[in-house]
Design a protein around this motif. Structure first.
Motif, PDB file in Angstrom:
ATOM      1  N   PHE A 184       0.836  -1.200   0.000  1.00 16.43           N
ATOM      2  CA  PHE A 184       0.000   0.000   0.000  1.00 16.43           C
ATOM      3  C   PHE A 184       0.873   1.252   0.000  1.00 16.43           C
ATOM      4  N   ILE A 185       1.944   1.220   0.778  1.00 14.13           N
ATOM      5  CA  ILE A 185       2.886   2.342   0.793  1.00 14.13           C
ATOM      6  C   ILE A 185       3.537   2.512  -0.575  1.00 14.13           C
ATOM      7  N   ALA A 186       3.964   1.392  -1.165  1.00 12.69           N
ATOM      8  CA  ALA A 186       4.607   1.450  -2.481  1.00 12.69           C
ATOM      9  C   ALA A 186       3.654   1.977  -3.544  1.00 12.69           C
ATOM     10  N   ALA A 187       2.359   1.640  -3.413  1.00 16.62           N
ATOM     11  CA  ALA A 187       1.374   2.151  -4.375  1.00 16.62           C
ATOM     12  C   ALA A 187       1.305   3.672  -4.308  1.00 16.62           C
ATOM     13  N   HIS A 188       1.485   4.236  -3.123  1.00 18.91           N
ATOM     14  CA  HIS A 188       1.479   5.693  -2.994  1.00 18.91           C
ATOM     15  C   HIS A 188       2.783   6.303  -3.479  1.00 18.91           C
ATOM     16  N   GLY A 189       3.873   5.546  -3.358  1.00 21.14           N
ATOM     17  CA  GLY A 189       5.111   6.009  -3.967  1.00 21.14           C
ATOM     18  C   GLY A 189       4.983   6.087  -5.472  1.00 21.14           C
ATOM     19  N   THR A 190       4.328   5.093  -6.053  1.00 21.13           N
ATOM     20  CA  THR A 190       4.070   5.094  -7.496  1.00 21.13           C
ATOM     21  C   THR A 190       3.185   6.271  -7.876  1.00 21.13           C
ATOM     22  N   LEU A 191       2.159   6.533  -7.060  1.00 21.35           N
ATOM     23  CA  LEU A 191       1.261   7.656  -7.336  1.00 21.35           C
ATOM     24  C   LEU A 191       2.007   8.978  -7.259  1.00 21.35           C
ATOM     25  N   GLN A 192       2.884   9.133  -6.286  1.00 16.03           N
ATOM     26  CA  GLN A 192       3.664  10.355  -6.153  1.00 16.03           C
ATOM     27  C   GLN A 192       4.472  10.627  -7.419  1.00 16.03           C
ATOM     28  N   ARG A 193       5.100   9.588  -7.938  1.00 17.24           N
ATOM     29  CA  ARG A 193       5.904   9.752  -9.153  1.00 17.24           C
ATOM     30  C   ARG A 193       5.026   9.972 -10.378  1.00 17.24           C
ATOM     31  N   LYS A 194       3.895   9.310 -10.429  1.00 20.92           N
ATOM     32  CA  LYS A 194       3.006   9.397 -11.581  1.00 20.92           C
ATOM     33  C   LYS A 194       2.404  10.790 -11.738  1.00 20.92           C
ATOM     34  N   VAL A 195       1.914  11.351 -10.640  1.00 22.21           N
ATOM     35  CA  VAL A 195       1.256  12.653 -10.688  1.00 22.21           C
ATOM     36  C   VAL A 195       2.265  13.787 -10.569  1.00 22.21           C
ATOM     37  N   GLY A 196       3.382  13.514  -9.902  1.00 20.56           N
ATOM     38  CA  GLY A 196       4.397  14.551  -9.749  1.00 20.56           C
ATOM     39  C   GLY A 196       4.100  15.542  -8.645  1.00 20.56           C
ATOM     40  N   LYS A 197       3.393  15.076  -7.606  1.00 22.30           N
ATOM     41  CA  LYS A 197       3.132  15.883  -6.410  1.00 22.30           C
ATOM     42  C   LYS A 197       3.551  15.081  -5.185  1.00 22.30           C
TER      43      LYS A 197
END
Length: 406
Positions: free
Chosen positions: A301-314
């Motif tokens: 779940f944490i890694a999924a948010h790391g992916t989201l951070q990189r994907k959206v750029g925020k």
């Protein structure tokens, strides 16, 4: 706020909106990172909602000093406490103000009144400013504790928990409170971010809160509410960041058998993070409450948010995370686990650093030496004097996160 200061503040707001300027000492974003005075600002912070309600400001000062000494630069607190003069003990929501001494807004037969207690919150924020600390201030609560959303809804004719997100009369009442609080601190560098609410969802507690409407609340409703309220906050205060305060659930295309990825509670983390008036993402992590595995599901779940951070750029913040003490787990859930807090939280913290998440804040800060003894313990509290836990989970972890700034 004094009239002259209010006029100056209004002029600055207008100028900032027109020019897109920021102020020294205010945390901003730069891509997927936070920035403070032009430098990277990764942080390991904490939650201490109770700082808003300590009647003795000397206790507040001591707790802040201990948090700062541990290396915590950002603390999350409550900016709400609603008291209902017309409270019905047999009705919903089943709540009581957890601090009768200090509350920020009272309700009487549908009419809200800002309490003098809000001046106490002003003092807490001013104290943080003098100490060089940053505060994330949540503006309401999804749950019945400290009043929150359902107090607005019950007083203004709503029947369902999610009426808070859609009924114009209720949204306007919330905006009035937000305007009153936010406008007082537009120029304060102590504010890290304004938070729309603590864990907003379509539904809430099935016993203490109003029920979720049979139909009508989904990710579109929640995202539209976040868009409207965040834009409203920005119109008052363009200098500070705004976050949603959600638990970070996902709504994956095609659905999911895992409720945390299915959009079931109306939370779509990617849609929320892509809003122009939302500066950073948040997520919470409570495998105890969610019946999830702390050593497999949680790091994913944490890694999924790391992916989201990189994907959206925020930036994305692991804003709340906790693993119960064995005693609390047995008392609250009637179960045991052989996974220790050092194992669970240590793994989550290491995963957060590996993902280069912009910040994290464990739930919750525990200190001693207050006028009444120890700060509150809800089974997740980590007391700083407990070196066995606090050594690796607080002091060592802070150093690891701060190293990312260099």
């Amino acid at each position: 706020m004094f009239p002259r200061l209010a006029a100056v503040s209004a002029l600055l707001v207008a100028s900032a909106n027109a020019l897109g300027i920021s102020l020294p000492g205010f945390v901003t974003t730069k891509g997927s990172q936070f920035s403070l005075n032009g430098k990277p600002f990764f942080f390991a912070g904490t939650n201490a909602y109770w700082l808003s309600f300590l009647t003795n400001l000397s206790d507040t000062s001591l707790a802040m000093d201990k948090a700062k000494a541990a290396g915590h630069s950002v603390i999350r607190i409550w900016g709400f406490n609603d008291k209902n003069a017309t409270f019905d003990p047999n009705g919903l929501p089943q709540y009581s103000p957890d601090s009768d001494a200090i509350f920020f807004q009272s309700w009487d037969n549908g009419k809200p009144t800002i309490s003098a207690g809000l001046q106490h919150l002003d003092q807490v924020i001013s104290l943080a400013e003098r100490k060089g600390l940053k505060l994330t201030v949540a503006l309401t609560n999804n749950w019945a504790d400290y009043g929150g959303m359902d107090v607005y809804t019950a007083n203004l004719g709503g029947s369902f928990h999610d009426d808070f997100y859609t009924a114009p009369k209720i949204k306007n009442a919330f905006k009035n409170y937000v305007r009153t609080l936010v406008s007082r601190h537009v120029l304060s560098p102590a504010i890290f971010a304004w938070e729309l609410g603590n864990e907003p969802r379509c539904g809430a507690d099935g016993t203490r809160n109003l029920p979720r409407s049979p139909s009508g609340c989904d990710t579109a409703v929640m995202t539209a509410w976040a868009k409207e309220i965040s834009a409203f906050v920005k119109s008052i205060d363009p200098f500070h960041m705004v976050v949603v305060g959600s638990e970070g659930f996902f709504s994956v295309p095609g659905g999911s058998d895992d409720w945390a990825y299915s959009g079931a509670d109306g939370v779509d983390s990617e849609a929320l993070l892509r809003l122009k008036t939302i500066d950073a993402g948040t997520f919470h992590l409570y495998p105890d409450w969610w019946s999830k595995d702390p050593l497999t599901w949680a790091p994913d779940f944490i890694a999924a948010h790391g992916t989201l951070q990189r994907k959206v750029g925020k930036p994305v913040i692991m804003e709340e995370y906790g693993w119960m003490t064995p005693e609390a787990r047995l008392s609250s859930l009637g179960i045991v686990s052989n996974v220790t807090r050092l194992q669970a939280l240590g793994l989550w913290q290491d995963t957060s650093i590996a993902q280069r998440l912009a910040g994290d804040q464990y739930w919750q800060l525990g200190v001693d030496g207050l006028s009444f003894g120890l700060s509150t313990n809800d089974g997740f509290t980590i007391y700083m004097q407990n070196k066995t836990e606090a050594g690796p989970l607080i002091f060592d972890h802070v150093k690891k996160v701060q190293a990312l700034n260099h």
